[in-house]
Design a protein around this motif. Structure first.
Motif, PDB file in Angstrom:
ATOM      1  N   TYR A  75       0.830  -1.205   0.000  1.00  0.00           N
ATOM      2  CA  TYR A  75       0.000   0.000   0.000  1.00  0.00           C
ATOM      3  C   TYR A  75       0.869   1.261   0.000  1.00  0.00           C
ATOM      4  O   TYR A  75       0.552   2.241  -0.687  1.00  0.00           O
ATOM      5  CB  TYR A  75      -0.931   0.003   1.214  1.00  0.00           C
ATOM      6  N   LEU A  76       1.956   1.241   0.765  1.00  0.00           N
ATOM      7  CA  LEU A  76       2.854   2.396   0.791  1.00  0.00           C
ATOM      8  C   LEU A  76       3.459   2.653  -0.590  1.00  0.00           C
ATOM      9  O   LEU A  76       3.597   3.812  -1.020  1.00  0.00           O
ATOM     10  CB  LEU A  76       3.961   2.181   1.831  1.00  0.00           C
ATOM     11  N   VAL A  77       3.815   1.583  -1.287  1.00  0.00           N
ATOM     12  CA  VAL A  77       4.326   1.731  -2.650  1.00  0.00           C
ATOM     13  C   VAL A  77       3.255   2.326  -3.554  1.00  0.00           C
ATOM     14  O   VAL A  77       3.532   3.199  -4.396  1.00  0.00           O
ATOM     15  CB  VAL A  77       4.811   0.364  -3.179  1.00  0.00           C
ATOM     16  N   MET A  78       2.009   1.893  -3.377  1.00  0.00           N
ATOM     17  CA  MET A  78       0.911   2.427  -4.184  1.00  0.00           C
ATOM     18  C   MET A  78       0.704   3.920  -3.917  1.00  0.00           C
ATOM     19  O   MET A  78       0.479   4.709  -4.846  1.00  0.00           O
ATOM     20  CB  MET A  78      -0.377   1.662  -3.876  1.00  0.00           C
ATOM     21  N   TYR A  79       0.826   4.326  -2.641  1.00  0.00           N
ATOM     22  CA  TYR A  79       0.665   5.746  -2.317  1.00  0.00           C
ATOM     23  C   TYR A  79       1.791   6.579  -2.918  1.00  0.00           C
ATOM     24  O   TYR A  79       1.572   7.725  -3.348  1.00  0.00           O
ATOM     25  CB  TYR A  79       0.610   5.934  -0.808  1.00  0.00           C
ATOM     26  N   LEU A  80       2.995   6.029  -2.961  1.00  0.00           N
ATOM     27  CA  LEU A  80       4.101   6.733  -3.617  1.00  0.00           C
ATOM     28  C   LEU A  80       3.830   6.892  -5.108  1.00  0.00           C
ATOM     29  O   LEU A  80       4.135   7.950  -5.702  1.00  0.00           O
ATOM     30  CB  LEU A  80       5.410   5.978  -3.390  1.00  0.00           C
ATOM     31  N   LEU A  81       3.260   5.870  -5.724  1.00  0.00           N
ATOM     32  CA  LEU A  81       2.919   5.968  -7.138  1.00  0.00           C
ATOM     33  C   LEU A  81       1.828   7.007  -7.370  1.00  0.00           C
ATOM     34  O   LEU A  81       1.844   7.727  -8.384  1.00  0.00           O
ATOM     35  CB  LEU A  81       2.467   4.596  -7.661  1.00  0.00           C
ATOM     36  N   GLN A  82       0.878   7.112  -6.449  1.00  0.00           N
ATOM     37  CA  GLN A  82      -0.147   8.150  -6.550  1.00  0.00           C
ATOM     38  C   GLN A  82       0.475   9.538  -6.466  1.00  0.00           C
ATOM     39  O   GLN A  82       0.094  10.449  -7.212  1.00  0.00           O
ATOM     40  CB  GLN A  82      -1.191   7.966  -5.448  1.00  0.00           C
ATOM     41  N   LEU A  83       1.433   9.708  -5.559  1.00  0.00           N
ATOM     42  CA  LEU A  83       2.132  10.991  -5.469  1.00  0.00           C
ATOM     43  C   LEU A  83       2.897  11.291  -6.751  1.00  0.00           C
ATOM     44  O   LEU A  83       2.955  12.440  -7.208  1.00  0.00           O
ATOM     45  CB  LEU A  83       3.093  10.980  -4.277  1.00  0.00           C
ATOM     46  N   ASN A  84       3.477  10.262  -7.304  1.00  0.00           N
ATOM     47  CA  ASN A  84       4.219  10.453  -8.550  1.00  0.00           C
ATOM     48  C   ASN A  84       3.299  10.869  -9.698  1.00  0.00           C
ATOM     49  O   ASN A  84       3.737  11.528 -10.653  1.00  0.00           O
ATOM     50  CB  ASN A  84       4.947   9.156  -8.910  1.00  0.00           C
ATOM     51  N   ASN A  85       2.007  10.485  -9.584  1.00  0.00           N
ATOM     52  CA  ASN A  85       1.009  10.881 -10.579  1.00  0.00           C
ATOM     53  C   ASN A  85       0.276  12.155 -10.176  1.00  0.00           C
ATOM     54  O   ASN A  85      -0.824  12.432 -10.676  1.00  0.00           O
ATOM     55  CB  ASN A  85       0.000   9.745 -10.787  1.00  0.00           C
ATOM     56  N   HIS A  86       0.872  12.910  -9.242  1.00  0.00           N
ATOM     57  CA  HIS A  86       0.352  14.221  -8.804  1.00  0.00           C
ATOM     58  C   HIS A  86      -0.991  14.110  -8.088  1.00  0.00           C
ATOM     59  O   HIS A  86      -1.814  15.025  -8.163  1.00  0.00           O
ATOM     60  CB  HIS A  86       0.237  15.173 -10.004  1.00  0.00           C
ATOM     61  N   GLN A  87      -1.216  12.994  -7.397  1.00  0.00           N
ATOM     62  CA  GLN A  87      -2.399  12.856  -6.560  1.00  0.00           C
ATOM     63  C   GLN A  87      -1.983  13.163  -5.117  1.00  0.00           C
ATOM     64  O   GLN A  87      -1.400  12.334  -4.427  1.00  0.00           O
ATOM     65  CB  GLN A  87      -2.972  11.441  -6.655  1.00  0.00           C
TER      66      GLN A  87
END
Length: 317
Positions: A50-62
Motif C-alpha cells: 500500500y505504501l508503494v501504491m501511495y508513492l505511485l499516486q504521489l508520482n502521478n500528482h495525486q
C-alpha cells in the motif's frame, strides 16, 4: 496492620502469582508463536505494498496519496513494534534489570526507534545514492550492517555484565568534610545521591541501549527509501520512514512503561530484605547480559541471506 506488614504477608503469594501469570503467558505465546509471526509478516508486506501504491499516486500528482502514505507508514511502524524484534527485547531486558526514572524509560526506546529511521536514511543515501550500488550490492551491504548490529548488541550485553560484576566488588568508605557546601538533604535534587542519581555509567548504558536499537535499520524503511529514490521523491520517502519510526517509538514507550511498572512492583515485594537485594540485583543484571549475548548470537546466525535481485524482491514487494 501496617503497610509494611501487609507487604511481608503477601510477598510470597504475590511472587507465586506473578510467576504463574508469566508462565501462562509464555505457554500461550509459545503455542501460537508461529501463527503470530506469519500474521505480522503478512500484515507488514500488505502495508508495504500500500505504501508503494501511495508513492505511485504521489508520482502521478495525486496529493491525497501523501496523507495516506504518512498514515500508512505510522500504522506500519505500530505493527512493526507489535511484532517480534530486537528493540523490544533490548528495552524489556534493560528496564527489567535497571532502575530508571519514568522520563528515561520513555525517552530511551523513543530515541532508539528514531535512530532506526536515521540509520535507514543514512544506509540508503550513503550506499545507494552516494556510491550508486546495485540492488545485489545493497543486499550484501544490508547483510553486513545486520551482522555488525548483532555484534553491537552482544557488546552491550557484555558491558551490562561488566558493570554488574563491578558493582559487586566491595567499595572503600569515603569520608567527606562536613563543610557548609557538603551538607544537603536527600531531597535537594542536587543529583549526587539517591536511586535516580545521574552517573556516567547510567548515561553510557542509556546511550548503549539507544545505539543497540538504532544501529539495525528496519528493512521495510530501506525498501521504501529505495523505491522513493527511484521515483525521485526522496523527501516523501524520508518523511514516511521517520513517521514509521514515530509509530514504533510510541508503541515501544508503552511497553517500556509496563516493564518498568512490573519491575517496581516486584521490587516492592522484597523491599524489606535489602541485604539480599544487594546481591540479587547484580546477579539479575548478569543474567540479562547473558540473555542479550545469546539473543545477539541468534541474530548474527539468522541474518536474511543476500539476494542478487535485491531485498525488495525477496520480500515479495
Amino acid at each position: 496492620m501496617t503497610t509494611q506488614s501487609l507487604i511481608r504477608q503477601w510477598r510470597i503469594p504475590g511472587a507465586i502469582t506473578l510467576t504463574f501469570i508469566a508462565l501462562l503467558a509464555f505457554m500461550i505465546l509459545h503455542a501460537h508463536w508461529g501463527a503470530f509471526i506469519q500474521w505480522c509478516l503478512a500484515a507488514q508486506i500488505t502495508l508495504h505494498r500500500y505504501l508503494v501504491m501511495y508513492l505511485l499516486q504521489l508520482n502521478n500528482h495525486q496529493t491525497s496519496g501523501g496523507l495516506w502514505l504518512l498514515a500508512g507508514a505510522f500504522v506500519y511502524g505500530v505493527l512493526h513494534a507489535i511484532g517480534p524484534g530486537h528493540g523490544k527485547f533490548i528495552v524489556a531486558t534493560y528496564l527489567s534489570t535497571h532502575s530508571e526514572p519514568r522520563l528515561a524509560a520513555r525517552l530511551i526506546p523513543f530515541f532508539g526507534s528514531l535512530m532506526q529511521g536515521v540509520s535507514a536514511i543514512l544506509f540508503v543515501f550513503i550506499l545507494a545514492v552516494g556510491f550508486n550500488l546495485a540492488a545485489g550490492d545493497l543486499s550484501q551491504s544490508r547483510w553486513y550492517v545486520e551482522k555488525i548490529s548483532a555484534l553491537l548488541i552482544g557488546s552491550f550485553g557484555a558491558y551490562v555484565m561488566y558493570q554488574a560484576a563491578r558493582s559487586m566488588r566491595p567499595r572503600k568508605m569515603r569520608i567527606h568534610a562536613l563543610t557548609p557546601h557538603a551538607r544537603h538533604s536527600p531531597d535537594c535534587e542536587c543529583g549526587h545521591h539517591g536511586v535516580g542519581a545521574a552517573t556516567e555509567g547510567d548515561i553510557k548504558a542509556r546511550l548503549g541501549v539507544i545505539l543497540a536499537i538504532g544501529a539495525r535499520p528496519c528493512s521495510g524503511a530501506i525498501m521504501i527509501l529505495l523505491f522513493s529514490n527511484a521515483l525521485g521523491m526522496v523527501t516523501w520517502g524520508m518523511a514516511a520512514v521517520m513517521t514509521m519510526s514515530l509509530g514504533t517509538g510510541l508503541s515501544i514507550m508503552g511497553l517500556s512503561l509496563a516493564v518498568r511498572y512490573a519491575r517496581n512492583r516486584t521490587a516492592a515485594l522484597f523491599s524489606d530484605d535489602a541485604q539480599r537485594l544487594k546481591w540479587v540485583v547484580p546477579v539479575l543484571k548478569i543474567a540479562a547480559g547473558v540473555a542479550l549475548i545469546l539473543f545477539a548470537t541468534v541474530l548474527f546466525l539468522t541474518v536474511i541471506p543476500v539476494s542478487a535481485n535485491g531485498d525488495f524482491i525477496a520480500a515479495g514487494c
